[in-house]
Design a protein around this motif. Structure first.
Motif, short mmCIF file in Angstrom:
data_model
loop_
_atom_site.label_atom_id
_atom_site.label_comp_id
_atom_site.label_asym_id
_atom_site.label_seq_id
_atom_site.Cartn_x
_atom_site.Cartn_y
_atom_site.Cartn_z
N LEU A 289 28.72 -44.34 39.96
CA LEU A 289 27.40 -44.56 39.37
C LEU A 289 27.53 -45.07 37.95
O LEU A 289 26.78 -45.97 37.53
N GLU A 290 28.46 -44.54 37.18
CA GLU A 290 28.66 -45.02 35.81
C GLU A 290 29.07 -46.48 35.80
O GLU A 290 28.58 -47.28 35.00
N VAL A 291 29.99 -46.85 36.70
CA VAL A 291 30.44 -48.24 36.77
C VAL A 291 29.29 -49.15 37.19
O VAL A 291 29.12 -50.25 36.66
N ALA A 292 28.48 -48.70 38.14
CA ALA A 292 27.33 -49.50 38.59
C ALA A 292 26.37 -49.77 37.45
O ALA A 292 25.86 -50.88 37.29
N LYS A 293 26.11 -48.76 36.64
CA LYS A 293 25.20 -48.95 35.50
C LYS A 293 25.81 -49.88 34.47
O LYS A 293 25.12 -50.72 33.90
N ARG A 294 27.11 -49.74 34.25
CA ARG A 294 27.76 -50.60 33.27
C ARG A 294 27.73 -52.06 33.72
O ARG A 294 27.52 -52.97 32.92
N LEU A 295 27.96 -52.28 35.02
CA LEU A 295 27.96 -53.65 35.54
C LEU A 295 26.56 -54.20 35.75
O LEU A 295 26.40 -55.35 36.13
N ASP A 296 25.55 -53.36 35.53
CA ASP A 296 24.16 -53.77 35.68
C ASP A 296 23.87 -54.22 37.12
O ASP A 296 23.27 -55.27 37.35
N LEU A 297 24.30 -53.38 38.07
CA LEU A 297 23.94 -53.64 39.47
C LEU A 297 22.43 -53.58 39.63
O LEU A 297 21.74 -52.90 38.87
N PRO A 298 21.87 -54.29 40.62
CA PRO A 298 20.43 -54.17 40.88
C PRO A 298 20.04 -52.71 41.04
O PRO A 298 20.82 -51.90 41.55
N GLY A 299 18.82 -52.39 40.62
CA GLY A 299 18.37 -51.01 40.59
C GLY A 299 18.49 -50.30 41.93
O GLY A 299 18.91 -49.13 41.99
N GLN A 300 18.13 -50.97 43.02
CA GLN A 300 18.19 -50.33 44.32
C GLN A 300 19.62 -50.01 44.72
O GLN A 300 19.91 -48.94 45.26
N GLN A 301 20.55 -50.94 44.46
CA GLN A 301 21.94 -50.68 44.79
C GLN A 301 22.50 -49.53 43.96
O GLN A 301 23.26 -48.70 44.46
N THR A 302 22.11 -49.46 42.70
CA THR A 302 22.56 -48.36 41.84
C THR A 302 22.03 -47.03 42.36
O THR A 302 22.76 -46.02 42.40
N LYS A 303 20.76 -47.02 42.75
CA LYS A 303 20.17 -45.79 43.29
C LYS A 303 20.89 -45.35 44.55
O LYS A 303 21.22 -44.16 44.72
N VAL A 304 21.15 -46.28 45.45
CA VAL A 304 21.83 -45.95 46.70
C VAL A 304 23.24 -45.43 46.42
O VAL A 304 23.70 -44.46 47.04
#
Length: 404
Positions: A289-304
């Motif tokens: 989750l930290e990496v997803a936020k850092r890479l600025d993944l789309p919000g839905q993908q980060t949530k999943v």
């Protein structure tokens, strides 16, 4: 230089517009020149290009206006300007064109976005990644411009960085190297591979969101995500990711991913189940989750991805016991609030209970009560919570009967 699928009338219009403005150079650049040479001189099948990149010494916007005057709206059906980048997207004779003002770049610090200024065609080629992508075909003179030995590199099937600071300026070039090597069956030149290794050894950022001074530039994180998406969506990703791991370059994303031995299994499963590949890849990170936020993944993908992380942790501590009926799994999964996307992403990770998760995702969650609410009301039930509970009981009963 002939390009299959590019009408001569389009080339004539580009030349006419450049002559009208007195442009010194108007040239195809980048992949279209590389692929055209591979096709003509090395027998590589022409796969086409989604768009054509052109660079003009002059004003791209003025050239686009000249094309509008010459061609009219019937031929030039779309024109979108990006003023801050000096580029214009066009659709001329049904062909997509990316028209850019020639520019030069300088990097104020490693990994940051470059400072861009107008420049010459030669300066524009210098800012590119590899010699095979730093060639131009000038539509005005008919000359193939190759100042960095791109044709020689094509002959050797070699990826050669343009200068000693290429990777420290923009570490995403490592991902591009893996993309091109996998797609074209090229190898990284010895000196370029050594530059990559040396850069990775002194990798300057710790990527911690808790340590502001140790963070990588946000722009680099976003560019890295874009390059990874391109790799996973357009390229032979298994070959490309194997190269990145072999180069010890997965640490660009997260150090733990360098030692991840399960990525191929996860991504193969994700392809079969039509799960987005990048979240599946990030499950190999220490904190996905930290990496997803850092890479600025789309919000839905980060949530999943966050839900999947929590689900995998729950499985280790609170999963139903072996032999539990399907209804118990349904109550646990559905009562948690985890989405179906999170559950199927967890399946790709292959925990011990993955088959039960897959059954819920593919079958059990779609089962309905054998009786409808209307039928229960006709049988004497009153609308309200009790009716809902009975529908749920009947559904779970059917799942237990059919699900084993």
């Amino acid at each position: 230089m002939d390009l299959p699928g590019v009408p001569n009338a389009l080339l004539d219009a580009l030349r006419a517009a450049s002559r009208e403005l007195g442009c010194a150079h108007l040239a195809f650049v980048g992949g279209v020149v590389r692929d055209g040479l591979l096709h003509r001189r090395h027998g590589v099948a022409w796969r086409g290009v989604p768009d054509l990149d052109l660079v003009v010494e002059g004003d791209a916007r003025q050239l686009a206006l000249a094309l509008q005057r010459i061609c009219g709206s019937e031929r030039l059906t779309a024109c979108r300007e990006h003023g801050s980048f000096g580029t214009v997207e066009l659709c001329l004779d049904g062909v997509l064109l990316d028209l850019a003002t020639a520019r030069r770049e300088s990097y104020p610090a490693p990994g940051e976005n470059p400072v861009v200024q107008p420049g010459t065609l030669q300066a524009d080629l210098v800012r590119r990644d590899f010699s095979i992508n730093a060639m131009a075909f000038d539509l005005i003179s008919g000359e193939l411009i190759d100042p960095h030995g791109g044709q020689r590199a094509l002959q050797k099937r070699s990826l050669e960085l343009l200068h000693p600071g290429s990777i420290s300026d923009d570490p995403t070039r490592v991902v591009r190297a893996a993309r091109y090597a996998a797609r074209l069956d090229f190898h990284l030149a010895d000196d370029s591979l050594e530059q990559l290794r040396q850069t990775m050894e002194r990798w300057p950022w710790r990527w911690s969101t808790r340590d502001v001074k140790g963070k990588a530039p946000p722009a680099l994180s976003t560019r890295l995500r874009i390059e990874l998406d391109r790799l996973l969506q357009r390229e032979p990703w298994a070959e490309a990711l194997s190269l990145l791991q072999g180069w010890s370059a997965m640490a660009l994303v997260d150090p733990a991913m360098q030692d991840d031995l399960q990525w191929r299994q996860r991504l193969t499963g994700a392809c079969r189940l039509r799960v987005p590949l990048l979240p599946s890849l990030l499950l190999g990170a220490a904190d996905p989750l930290e990496v997803a936020k850092r890479l600025d993944l789309p919000g839905q993908q980060t949530k999943v991805l966050g839900q999947c992380r929590d689900l995998l942790a729950w499985l280790q501590e609170h999963a139903p016991p072996p032999g539990a009926p399907p209804s118990q799994w349904c109550r646990a999964l559905e009562g948690s609030g985890w989405s179906a996307e999170a559950v199927v992403l967890a399946v790709c990770h292959r925990p011990a209970e993955w088959r039960l998760l897959l059954r819920w995702w593919g079958r059990w969650r779609h089962v309905r009560s054998p009786l409808t609410a209307a039928e229960l009301i006709d049988a004497g039930w009153s609308p309200g919570p009790g009716l809902g509970a009975e529908l749920s009981r009947l559904r779970l009963q059917r799942i237990d009967q059919e699900g084993r």
